[in-house]
Scaffold this motif. Structure first.
Motif, PDB file in Angstrom:
ATOM      1  N   LYS A  66      -5.260   8.605   2.930  1.00 19.77           N
ATOM      2  CA  LYS A  66      -5.626   7.190   2.963  1.00 19.77           C
ATOM      3  C   LYS A  66      -4.549   6.376   2.259  1.00 19.77           C
ATOM      4  O   LYS A  66      -3.752   6.907   1.485  1.00 19.77           O
ATOM      5  CB  LYS A  66      -6.988   6.946   2.327  1.00 19.77           C
ATOM      6  CG  LYS A  66      -7.012   7.186   0.829  1.00 19.77           C
ATOM      7  CD  LYS A  66      -8.387   6.847   0.247  1.00 19.77           C
ATOM      8  CE  LYS A  66      -8.332   6.927  -1.267  1.00 19.77           C
ATOM      9  NZ  LYS A  66      -9.553   6.447  -1.873  1.00 19.77           N
TER      10      LYS A  66
ATOM     11  N   TYR B 121       0.692   5.476   0.785  1.00 20.58           N
ATOM     12  CA  TYR B 121      -0.117   6.502   1.453  1.00 20.58           C
ATOM     13  C   TYR B 121      -0.303   7.713   0.550  1.00 20.58           C
ATOM     14  O   TYR B 121       0.655   8.262   0.018  1.00 20.58           O
ATOM     15  CB  TYR B 121       0.542   6.928   2.768  1.00 20.58           C
ATOM     16  CG  TYR B 121      -0.287   7.897   3.572  1.00 20.58           C
ATOM     17  CD1 TYR B 121      -1.488   7.480   4.131  1.00 20.58           C
ATOM     18  CD2 TYR B 121       0.119   9.205   3.756  1.00 20.58           C
ATOM     19  CE1 TYR B 121      -2.263   8.365   4.873  1.00 20.58           C
ATOM     20  CE2 TYR B 121      -0.644  10.081   4.498  1.00 20.58           C
ATOM     21  CZ  TYR B 121      -1.834   9.658   5.049  1.00 20.58           C
ATOM     22  OH  TYR B 121      -2.599  10.535   5.774  1.00 20.58           O
ATOM     23  N   ASP B 122      -1.551   8.126   0.372  1.00 22.56           N
ATOM     24  CA  ASP B 122      -1.911   9.320  -0.391  1.00 22.56           C
ATOM     25  C   ASP B 122      -2.114  10.450   0.607  1.00 22.56           C
ATOM     26  O   ASP B 122      -3.109  10.481   1.336  1.00 22.56           O
ATOM     27  CB  ASP B 122      -3.197   9.058  -1.191  1.00 22.56           C
ATOM     28  CG  ASP B 122      -3.597  10.238  -2.060  1.00 22.56           C
ATOM     29  OD1 ASP B 122      -3.283  11.403  -1.710  1.00 22.56           O
ATOM     30  OD2 ASP B 122      -4.252   9.989  -3.090  1.00 22.56           O
TER      31      ASP B 122
ATOM     32  N   PHE C 138       0.842  -1.186   0.000  1.00 20.18           N
ATOM     33  CA  PHE C 138       0.000   0.000   0.000  1.00 20.18           C
ATOM     34  C   PHE C 138       0.881   1.240   0.000  1.00 20.18           C
ATOM     35  O   PHE C 138       1.966   1.241   0.561  1.00 20.18           O
ATOM     36  CB  PHE C 138      -0.898   0.040   1.246  1.00 20.18           C
ATOM     37  CG  PHE C 138      -1.980  -1.002   1.231  1.00 20.18           C
ATOM     38  CD1 PHE C 138      -3.275  -0.655   0.900  1.00 20.18           C
ATOM     39  CD2 PHE C 138      -1.691  -2.326   1.531  1.00 20.18           C
ATOM     40  CE1 PHE C 138      -4.285  -1.612   0.884  1.00 20.18           C
ATOM     41  CE2 PHE C 138      -2.685  -3.285   1.513  1.00 20.18           C
ATOM     42  CZ  PHE C 138      -3.985  -2.934   1.188  1.00 20.18           C
TER      43      PHE C 138
ATOM     44  N   ASN D   3      -3.609   3.493  -0.448  1.00 21.65           N
ATOM     45  CA  ASN D   3      -4.114   2.874  -1.668  1.00 21.65           C
ATOM     46  C   ASN D   3      -3.313   1.614  -1.955  1.00 21.65           C
ATOM     47  O   ASN D   3      -2.079   1.629  -1.910  1.00 21.65           O
ATOM     48  CB  ASN D   3      -4.001   3.829  -2.866  1.00 21.65           C
ATOM     49  CG  ASN D   3      -4.877   5.031  -2.705  1.00 21.65           C
ATOM     50  OD1 ASN D   3      -6.048   4.923  -2.363  1.00 21.65           O
ATOM     51  ND2 ASN D   3      -4.312   6.210  -2.935  1.00 21.65           N
ATOM     52  N   LYS D   4      -4.014   0.545  -2.269  1.00 21.24           N
ATOM     53  CA  LYS D   4      -3.358  -0.720  -2.587  1.00 21.24           C
ATOM     54  C   LYS D   4      -2.675  -0.610  -3.941  1.00 21.24           C
ATOM     55  O   LYS D   4      -3.239  -0.113  -4.904  1.00 21.24           O
ATOM     56  CB  LYS D   4      -4.377  -1.854  -2.610  1.00 21.24           C
ATOM     57  CG  LYS D   4      -3.744  -3.217  -2.848  1.00 21.24           C
ATOM     58  CD  LYS D   4      -4.776  -4.315  -2.667  1.00 21.24           C
ATOM     59  CE  LYS D   4      -4.224  -5.682  -2.963  1.00 21.24           C
ATOM     60  NZ  LYS D   4      -3.197  -6.123  -2.053  1.00 21.24           N
TER      61      LYS D   4
ATOM     62  N   GLU E 246      -5.431  12.662   0.076  1.00 23.35           N
ATOM     63  CA  GLU E 246      -6.675  11.972   0.450  1.00 23.35           C
ATOM     64  C   GLU E 246      -6.620  11.418   1.876  1.00 23.35           C
ATOM     65  O   GLU E 246      -7.643  10.991   2.410  1.00 23.35           O
ATOM     66  CB  GLU E 246      -6.970  10.834  -0.528  1.00 23.35           C
ATOM     67  CG  GLU E 246      -7.190  11.277  -1.951  1.00 23.35           C
ATOM     68  CD  GLU E 246      -8.503  12.016  -2.126  1.00 23.35           C
ATOM     69  OE1 GLU E 246      -9.494  11.662  -1.454  1.00 23.35           O
ATOM     70  OE2 GLU E 246      -8.520  12.963  -2.939  1.00 23.35           O
TER      71      GLU E 246
END
Length: 130
Positions: free
Chosen positions: A32, A26-27, A24, A34-35, A30
């Protein structure tokens, strides 16, 4: 599932690897994770062991069935099938370029650049414990 490793790359991006769910990114905008969907020719579930990112946006992942070399810019990948036990594992990127990988008492040395259609070559050494 459990977290294997959290790492920050040279661009300040945060990466997290889970044993089953994979990688993953990290954004920050956002807020969050993301995979990263890895394109690979290997089917089935992976038991991930470790990963490494480099300055050229390449990610190397190890799992019980081998390795995945993934280029984030081009989305190209290479795989090496190599059965390995779930032991202590660690990647280390040398300043001169080679990528070192330790799994238990095996030391593997990969070249800095893995390209082309041929299977990447690498060296395996047995480490002797005193």
């Amino acid at each position: 599932d459990y977290c294997i490793k959290i790492s920050e790359d040279s661009e300040g991006r945060i990466w997290v690897l889970f044993s089953s769910n994979g990688l993953f990114l990290y954004d920050r905008k956002e807020e969050k994770f993301n995979k990263i969907l890895l394109k690979t020719d290997q089917a089935g579930r992976f038991d991930f062991l470790d990963f490494n990112t480099d300055k050229n946006e390449r990610v190397t992942l190890s799992h019980r069935g081998g390795f995945i070399f993934y280029d984030m810019k081009t989305e190209e990948y290479k795989t090496i099938k190599y059965q390995q036990p779930s032991q202590f594992t660690h990647f280390y990127h040398l300043i001169k370029g080679n990528l070192l990988y330790i799994n238990g008492n095996h030391l593997m040395v990969f070249p800095d650049t893995i390209s082309g259609k041929q299977q990447p070559s690498f060296s395996v050494f047995n480490l002797i414990k005193n």
